[in-house]
Design a protein around this motif. Structure first.
Motif, PDB file in Angstrom:
ATOM      1  N   THR A 213       6.766   0.753 -11.692  1.00  0.00           N
ATOM      2  CA  THR A 213       6.799   1.384 -10.374  1.00  0.00           C
ATOM      3  C   THR A 213       8.012   0.886  -9.610  1.00  0.00           C
ATOM      4  O   THR A 213       8.226  -0.317  -9.473  1.00  0.00           O
ATOM      5  CB  THR A 213       5.523   1.064  -9.570  1.00  0.00           C
TER       6      THR A 213
ATOM      7  N   LYS B  91       0.854  -1.185   0.000  1.00  0.00           N
ATOM      8  CA  LYS B  91       0.000   0.000   0.000  1.00  0.00           C
ATOM      9  C   LYS B  91       0.890   1.235   0.000  1.00  0.00           C
ATOM     10  O   LYS B  91       1.863   1.309   0.750  1.00  0.00           O
ATOM     11  CB  LYS B  91      -0.908   0.005   1.232  1.00  0.00           C
ATOM     12  N   ASP B  92       0.549   2.190  -0.873  1.00  0.00           N
ATOM     13  CA  ASP B  92       1.330   3.426  -0.989  1.00  0.00           C
ATOM     14  C   ASP B  92       2.811   3.107  -1.209  1.00  0.00           C
ATOM     15  O   ASP B  92       3.703   3.732  -0.633  1.00  0.00           O
ATOM     16  CB  ASP B  92       1.147   4.309   0.248  1.00  0.00           C
ATOM     17  N   ASN B  93       3.046   2.098  -2.029  1.00  0.00           N
ATOM     18  CA  ASN B  93       4.404   1.732  -2.448  1.00  0.00           C
ATOM     19  C   ASN B  93       5.272   1.212  -1.311  1.00  0.00           C
ATOM     20  O   ASN B  93       6.500   1.299  -1.358  1.00  0.00           O
ATOM     21  CB  ASN B  93       5.115   2.925  -3.114  1.00  0.00           C
ATOM     22  N   GLU B  94       4.649   0.655  -0.282  1.00  0.00           N
ATOM     23  CA  GLU B  94       5.395   0.092   0.842  1.00  0.00           C
ATOM     24  C   GLU B  94       4.714  -1.196   1.305  1.00  0.00           C
ATOM     25  O   GLU B  94       3.494  -1.263   1.407  1.00  0.00           O
ATOM     26  CB  GLU B  94       5.468   1.077   2.007  1.00  0.00           C
ATOM     27  N   TYR B  95       5.536  -2.196   1.576  1.00  0.00           N
ATOM     28  CA  TYR B  95       5.021  -3.470   2.069  1.00  0.00           C
ATOM     29  C   TYR B  95       4.889  -3.447   3.591  1.00  0.00           C
ATOM     30  O   TYR B  95       5.774  -2.948   4.292  1.00  0.00           O
ATOM     31  CB  TYR B  95       5.940  -4.616   1.665  1.00  0.00           C
ATOM     32  N   LYS B  96       3.786  -4.009   4.063  1.00  0.00           N
ATOM     33  CA  LYS B  96       3.523  -4.110   5.496  1.00  0.00           C
ATOM     34  C   LYS B  96       3.130  -5.548   5.843  1.00  0.00           C
ATOM     35  O   LYS B  96       2.713  -6.320   4.977  1.00  0.00           O
ATOM     36  CB  LYS B  96       2.382  -3.174   5.908  1.00  0.00           C
TER      37      LYS B  96
ATOM     38  N   ILE C 117      10.080   0.456  -6.201  1.00  0.00           N
ATOM     39  CA  ILE C 117       9.893   0.353  -4.747  1.00  0.00           C
ATOM     40  C   ILE C 117      11.278   0.433  -4.112  1.00  0.00           C
ATOM     41  O   ILE C 117      12.091  -0.473  -4.254  1.00  0.00           O
ATOM     42  CB  ILE C 117       9.191  -0.966  -4.374  1.00  0.00           C
TER      43      ILE C 117
ATOM     44  N   LYS D  21      10.940   7.400 -11.903  1.00  0.00           N
ATOM     45  CA  LYS D  21      10.010   8.074 -10.992  1.00  0.00           C
ATOM     46  C   LYS D  21       8.775   8.664 -11.669  1.00  0.00           C
ATOM     47  O   LYS D  21       7.708   8.736 -11.058  1.00  0.00           O
ATOM     48  CB  LYS D  21      10.740   9.164 -10.200  1.00  0.00           C
TER      49      LYS D  21
END
Length: 396
Positions: A314, A143-148, A316, A308
């Motif tokens: 995309t 989400k929002d270019n970040e893994y959680k 990351i 960019k």
């Protein structure tokens, strides 16, 4: 020293997996290989000198590990990662994957559930399947270019009977370096459900500011007692071909079980050159590593800048490792056709995202541990293909 990382060294015809298998893997010898996780740099001078000295000695008999080597490893882990281990906790093997195989054999049984966080390093799947264990996935959320981490799902999976959890930190391929809070949540849940942790920390030294690698076992005495930490200088100092690694296991019962399995399988010795290399790297490689990370960040900056403003790929940004996880899903290609397009039109050899699991569909992994000149060539080939080649033939 920084100029060492700009030098283009011809690795062809050296039996290099990365360079000499291009034709067989990609069907053409004009593909630029930016895939398997080794570096196109010479190792630190301290390592080269030690190996030269060993070669000139000319005798390569059986070699043992000893207290000075253990002390060297202990000092490195303390200085780099603020973890004060005992020298008695260290055992050796030819590789992190070898030790992981032994841990699965020694500490789990047929049909046991083993959890992994996907997408993730392909051998994690293989070690579970090869031993007739059950793969349990805790998919990472993007989400929002970040893994959680989905901790609700993580707990539910552990609650359903998971025996062991294979942690990847820093994570390959997504480049996350798990925070103290994230690690603590994993610790609390693994303690609650009595789950072993097999923690692959082979990229521990390759972390970029302001991030910090934290060995999960260093945070909690109880979790330390149920954790096997897998480490090696091979990714850090480009020593993979020397086949040398070690595990840090504080619990004597677990340590004896894994060590016993290594002996049973004949994997209890590391080669003579590997012993010399690990000693020299940890004694004299710090300055080289500092400059390496500076160079890797320059390479990563370049890739980020080039991609960019693009809608078709995309980027990351990794917090650690020299591996970039590139998202091509907006191209609308099925995964096989994406691979073909990049391989046939861009002429760049990247890692197949699907080899990291279903969550890797539409992704490819790029290795930027090479001179900037090579990175520029690879990136510009991809951009040229995206801008100039007919992609419609690949959309079928």
């Amino acid at each position: 020293m920084k100029q060492e990382f700009q030098k283009v060294i011809d690795r062809k015809n050296t039996r290099a997996v990365k360079w000499d298998l291009v034709q067989s893997l990609y069907g053409s010898d004009d593909v630029l290989p930016m895939w398997v996780a080794d570096m196109d740099f010479q190792v630190p001078s301290a390592v080269r000198e030690k190996l030269t000295e060993k070669a000139q000695h000319g005798i390569f008999g059986y070699t043992f590990t000893d207290t000075p080597l253990n002390k060297n490893i202990r000092h490195w882990i303390k200085n780099e990662h603020d973890w004060d281990i005992s020298e008695s906790w260290i055992i050796y093997s030819p590789g992190v994957v070898s030790t992981l195989y032994m841990a699965v054999q020694a500490l789990t049984e047929k049909n046991d559930q083993i959890l992994i966080q996907t997408p993730v390093y392909p051998p994690f799947y293989k070690v579970i399947k090869d031993h007739d264990r059950q793969i349990v996935e805790n998919p990472l959320t993007l989400k929002d270019n970040e893994y959680k981490i989905d901790f609700d799902d993580f707990e539910q999976k552990l609650k359903n009977g998971v025996k062991a959890f294979i942690l990847c930190n820093p994570h390959n391929p997504i480049g996350r370096v798990w925070t103290k809070d994230e690690l603590q949540q994993m610790i609390d849940l693994c303690k609650k459900y009595n789950v072993f942790i097999f923690s692959d920390e082979i990229h521990a030294d390759l972390v970029f500011e302001p991030h910090r690698h934290i060995p999960i076992a260093s945070l909690d005495e109880e979790i330390n007692d149920q954790t096997i930490t897998l480490m090696s200088p091979t990714k850090t100092f480009n020593l993979a071909g020397l086949q040398v690694s070690y595990a840090v296991i504080s619990n004597k019962e677990l340590r004896d079980a894994v060590q016993g399995m290594l002996h049973k399988q004949g994997l209890n010795m590391i080669n003579t050159m590997g012993v010399a290399a690990i000693d020299a790297a940890y004694s004299g490689g710090k300055e080289w590593l500092t400059h390496l990370k500076e160079h890797l960040e320059e390479n990563i900056d370049y890739v980020e800048e080039q991609f960019k403003d693009r809608a078709d790929v995309t980027f990351i940004r990794p917090e650690g490792t020299y591996l970039l996880w590139l998202d091509f899903r907006s191209l609308g290609l099925n995964h096989d056709n994406l691979k073909k397009f990049i391989q046939e039109k861009a002429k760049v050899g990247l890692n197949d995202g699907m080899s990291f699991g279903e969550a890797g569909s539409g992704f490819l992994r790029m290795n930027v541990a090479c001179p900037l000149e090579t990175v520029k060539e690879g990136v510009q080939r991809i951009i040229h293909a995206l801008d100039n080649e007919d992609i419609t033939a690949y959309q079928k």
